[in-house]
Design an enzyme around this catalytic site. Structure first.
Site, short mmCIF file in Angstrom:
data_model
loop_
_atom_site.label_atom_id
_atom_site.label_comp_id
_atom_site.label_asym_id
_atom_site.label_seq_id
_atom_site.Cartn_x
_atom_site.Cartn_y
_atom_site.Cartn_z
N ASP A 385 14.26 43.31 6.00
CA ASP A 385 14.00 42.83 7.34
C ASP A 385 12.67 43.36 7.87
OD1 ASP A 385 15.50 41.54 9.75
OD2 ASP A 385 14.74 43.43 10.58
N GLU A 414 10.98 39.75 4.38
CA GLU A 414 11.05 38.87 5.55
C GLU A 414 9.87 39.21 6.46
OE1 GLU A 414 13.14 37.81 9.66
OE2 GLU A 414 12.67 39.82 8.98
#
Lengths: 656, 656
Positions: A385, A414
């Site tokens: 993330d 990401e």
């Protein structure tokens, strides 16, 4: 003279370039296992002496090099095709030495052929063999010594000695013992990651176990989530991916629709990690425990898939790290920890790590240990993330250290951020990255973007993963709920890029209501439990299944770089060919990016590149059509009509 | 963990690219003094913090950096235009830091404008100013401390403090004291050579002082050679260049036409250096002594020119080095020194140095001292003979060490060798290099070659010097003696490249008889004294003078990169535009490379690039025509006819 210290002055060979390469220490080049790599180096020295160049590799973190002689090509180039035997993080170098014996031998042969006096030259040759004796060992050393003595022995027949000195037998053995003492090695050593198949080709399916109870009230568990695996596998996905599964913080917890005033039963965001039940190495009690998690991992495997976890390095205020390692956070003068903010927006439920902490070594080690922990639990794939909001060089170290031990580990970045940061993360070692695919919404910009990803050096280190939707992103294109858009965007994602993913079941059932004015889902599962109708009418499961099957059956769709765009006379059409290197498998995809109206036009095929004559008839079999209709085509220009009410795309297999 | 040692883990900024650049330690990028250099760097960090980037430079060999803040551009780019104040060898770097105060201030202003609570933020700002106090000194430190105290003083008016905290005054002073402790500096540091005008633009005239007595019998002297200077200067040359002026070896001396059996009065090759009268730091007695040499250097200067010497690092067998430093040579088993050879050819009059000698440090120092010696004698320009047969890294060290002290020194590499070796020498520090110009004999290949030299990164480090002839090279094109060829090849050389040279008077009097079957002059001056008729009928002195005058008068011809080829419909034509950056001087050259027959065709001009409208009439004044005829042209396509019996070329100045 001081300035001489920087030089190894006797080394005459230069190694100036290695292709493919990123000439930065620790920058990672990537290749899938099974594809030979063509290396090319520039190696040269002064004068007329011959030069030998060697390609070397070793697993990163090991000592001994394996070395292979490169092939001399014209113009100071040396080449080697290398097919790595196994996945892993490799160090790569090229070295060069002057080939004194070879240079001597070439001149000697010319002189002998020209009828020159060569008695002194013969003695020089014997001396050079004598030097090789010192570098050799065992039988070879003894053999070389015998030859040296013979060649230097003036009592022996001169012609015989000349013939033997120039023989291939002598050259062959001397060649095996180059004089490495004056060797030049390219700097810096390069890093190559040879990756497994699932790293370069996989269809990802993201879903929230929290909603798998499917009643919108009871919290779903791993066991509930396991019940969904048969149908996910049946759709042809390779990887199932869960948002963070750790305990969720309580203070500043967000309510439904990101509300700052949650109800007491609101479940919070899985990305607000940590609480009294633990942090990044714990499991949210409502999902299950390590036992049920282990069962789930096994269930995924039993369906021929792998599990990916989401690693988000940030903490809820009640994460144990905050108490135990306050030095890893930035503290405010009022005695609170600095939360994430993008002024005037505040994210008080999320505390970022302070990567400028003087205790950075322990912080790095602890964060890396989170990956090690879950690898131990059977997870080899990680969706990371927002890596671009954590220190970049941390990632370089962390991923490469892990891959030295676990080369099978896959890291999906990401990083929805600016290109230089995104690409740097690719060079740092991230296996794959999210992309701007979602925001490429017409044929021309999509083509330009893919050319950047596949035709430039970017392809050497950045492997894209195309997601038509995510829990965070519901693009305006999809907000209409149009079937053709959902099908077409998946066809594009899954055939342009060998790595593809969707957030389901939202995608396949065409969930499409945005939070007003935003590119986000309303009533987002990030903040609440959902009641999904997994087989809602009008879903596109069949089409997704057909696309994934085409990917499984056609090696041409299992790579991203092997892409050639085809010209077309309709600006709504995007058409591209994907081929295996041997051209035994060729796929032509045509998508009409007009999701509302029928379009028609011609596709111009690169017949020569396809190995087709201009007068040869061939078949194109539509893999997106469950009846697998075959059309007969001929010549380079062929007509296509696409009506979004029937299908926005063809995935043609070329049939000869 | 061991692997952490390679990291400065708290540094969050990355400096990833600097353009223009060759990312290899000590590789030299070149720019002429007076031309601003546009630097571009990629600098970024994780997260949302602002980043500052600094450009730094220092003279190589000095300690202190001068630092200038770069300008932030979109997409993580930072730029700076830098106009170096003086010539020299510079070290260049880019560094980056997190701008903590700037990041805080941007957020603070947003929060204030949004009406947020900012009391804690104000305290954070005061703390950041407090950190700047520690980095500042003197008055600034006192001022910052006062501000910090004011902002932290809760008894003072809150609104006043908020206004002051966000003021430009505070930001301006804090900005001057960045926190360098977590600074990231690009690696490796880059090297830039800022060169004087004569390094990038000069017309060279090579001649042999030995033949300046002009009777073919008496050996010419420096004083004889001085008598030629007025006419060489009148032709418009900038540099006179002499072959080696050192004592010539006696054993194995070559006779006329490279004969192995010289007559007793043969003078030998000036490149067979060294004898009883000394070596590379001595003067051949028949040419004169240091006194007459000094006179000659002054005479050259008084004509507005400079002298270039030929430095050839090789020894005749009786060179003092052979006796005094036998370890610098490779010895054969028969007790003789290895001479140069290219089997089966032998060059027994020339002994190469052995750059693999373990005494390399002394060898390098001695060779460098040869340059230093002649610099001391007033020579700043060196034509280096066959540098590619000496160790490459020696040159890198030698030239850069010399340029640290004598940035005005110019080194022309006579490396007629393969491209990678030739270009490497340019990156090592050679100011200029000989080229393949001589062997580019039609318009298409000439254009391709120039595009390589001017439109690729090669132009950053390799500055060509175009020679239509040399004492070693009489190309087949010239062996016809055709006037148009001699004029046309000089026009090409002198207008394509800002550095140009000829070997005279052979060139201007069109000496053109080859040694049978070779690309060489017969009765070559390398091996004998010549009797030249410097004003032989049919010479092209007037044309050379016109070309050189055009070069002097037109800044557009004083650079090489500023080249744009123009399309033409006649394949014998080569047409190109050269422009100053401000377009106040524009030269259009058209050469017909058919040296025998008249050719006609159209030249297509890049009107927009020239700043001309398509309907605007303009003049083209032929600088190669002594009457300076002006033609009226209009529009992009214009007609040209060139008859080699009149002139093979136009050098048009655009007249608006």
């Amino acid at each position: 003279m001081n300035s001489l210290r920087a030089y190894a002055g006797r080394r005459r060979v230069l190694v100036d370039l290695l292709i493919p390469s990123i000439p930065r220490p620790r920058a990672v080049l990537k290749r899938p296992l099974g594809e030979p790599i063509h290396w090319r180096a520039h190696v040269f020295a002064d004068g007329h002496d011959l030069v030998r160049a060697f390609f070397r590799f070793r697993k990163a973190g090991t000592e001994a090099w394996t070395q292979v002689a490169m092939h001399a090509e014209p113009n100071d180039e040396y080449t080697l095709e290398w097919n790595p035997a196994e996945i892993g993080l490799y160090e790569i170098a090229v070295s060069g030495v002057i080939d004194h014996f070879g240079s001597w031998r070439a001149g000697f042969i010319k002189k002998v052929n020209a009828g020159e006096q060569v008695d002194v030259d013969l003695r020089i040759g014997a001396d050079l063999i004598g030097e090789a004796v010192d570098r050799a060992a065992g039988e070879d050393a003894a053999k070389l010594k015998g030859w040296r003595d013979f060649l230097a022995d003036n009592d022996r027949d001169f012609r015989q000695r000349v013939e033997f000195a120039r023989s291939d037998e002598v050259a062959g053995l001397v060649d095996r013992y180059p004089a490495y003492d004056l060797e030049t090695v390219i700097e810096p050593v390069r890093t190559l990651s040879v990756e497994r198949e699932l790293a370069i080709c996989g269809a990802w399916y993201e879903y929230f176990p929290r909603s798998c109870a499917d009643d919108g009230h009871r919290h779903g568990t791993f066991d509930d989530a396991a019940k969904r695996l048969p149908e996910i596998a049946a759709m042809g996905f390779d990887i199932v991916y869960f948002p963070p599964i750790h305990p969720i913080g309580v203070p500043f917890r967000k309510g439904k629709n990101n509300s700052l005033t949650p109800d007491s039963d609101d479940v919070g965001s899985p990305w607000a990690i940590g609480g009294e039940n633990g942090g990044h190495k714990a499991i949210h009690p409502e999902l299950g425990d390590f036992e049920s998690f282990g069962r789930f991992v096994e269930a995924v495997k039993s369906h021929g898939m792998e599990l990916a976890l989401d690693i988000a390095f940030q903490c809820a205020p009640d994460h144990p790290y905050v108490r135990e390692n306050p030095q890893w956070f930035r503290w405010r003068p009022d005695g609170t920890v600095q939360y994430a903010e993008n002024p005037p927006k505040k994210y008080q439920d999320i505390l970022p790590f302070d990567f400028e902490t003087t205790d950075w070594e322990n912080l790095w080690a602890e964060l890396k240990s989170v990956f090690d922990f879950w690898i131990e639990k059977g997870v080899k794939i990680f969706r990371v993330d927002n890596p671009h909001t954590k220190s970049f060089i941390f990632w370089e170290w962390c991923i490469q250290e892990i891959k030295k031990v676990h080369p099978e580990a896959i890291f999906l970045a990401e990083a929805f951020t600016r290109p230089k940061r995104k690409y740097w993360l690719g060079r740092a070692g991230f296996t794959q990255g999210y992309t701007y695919f979602t925001w490429r919404n017409d044929a021309r910009v999509m083509r330009e973007y893919l050319e950047e990803l596949t035709q430039t050096e970017v392809a050497d280190y950045f492997w894209p993963n195309f997601w038509p939707n995510t829990p965070d992103i519901l693009h305006e294109d999809l907000q209409t709920g149009n079937r053709a858009t959902f099908i077409g965007r998946y066809v594009l994602a899954a055939t342009l890029s060998s790595n593809v993913g969707i957030y389901g079941p939202a995608y396949e059932i065409r969930d499409h209501i945005p939070f007003p004015g935003k590119e986000e889902y309303t009533n987002n599962e990030k903040y609440e439990l959902k009641r999904w109708n997994w087989t809602a009418p009008g879903n596109i499961r069949e089409e997704i299944t057909l696309v994934n099957l085409a990917r499984r059956e056609n090696p041409a769709l299992q790579r991203t770089r092997n892409l050639t765009f085809c010209e077309t006379d309709n600006p709504y059409f995007i058409a591209y060919l994907k081929q295996t290197p041997d051209r035994t498998n060729q796929i032509l995809v045509v998508v009409s990016m007009d999701w509302n109206w029928a379009q028609m036009g011609h596709i111009t095929l690169p017949l020569e590149q396809m190995g087709l004559g201009s007068d040869r008839e061939f078949g194109v079999e539509d893999l997106l059509d469950s009846r697998r209709t075959v059309y007969r085509w001929k010549g380079k220009k062929n007509f296509v009509r696409l009506d979004p009410r029937r299908s926005p795309a063809h995935i043609f297999r070329i049939v000869l």
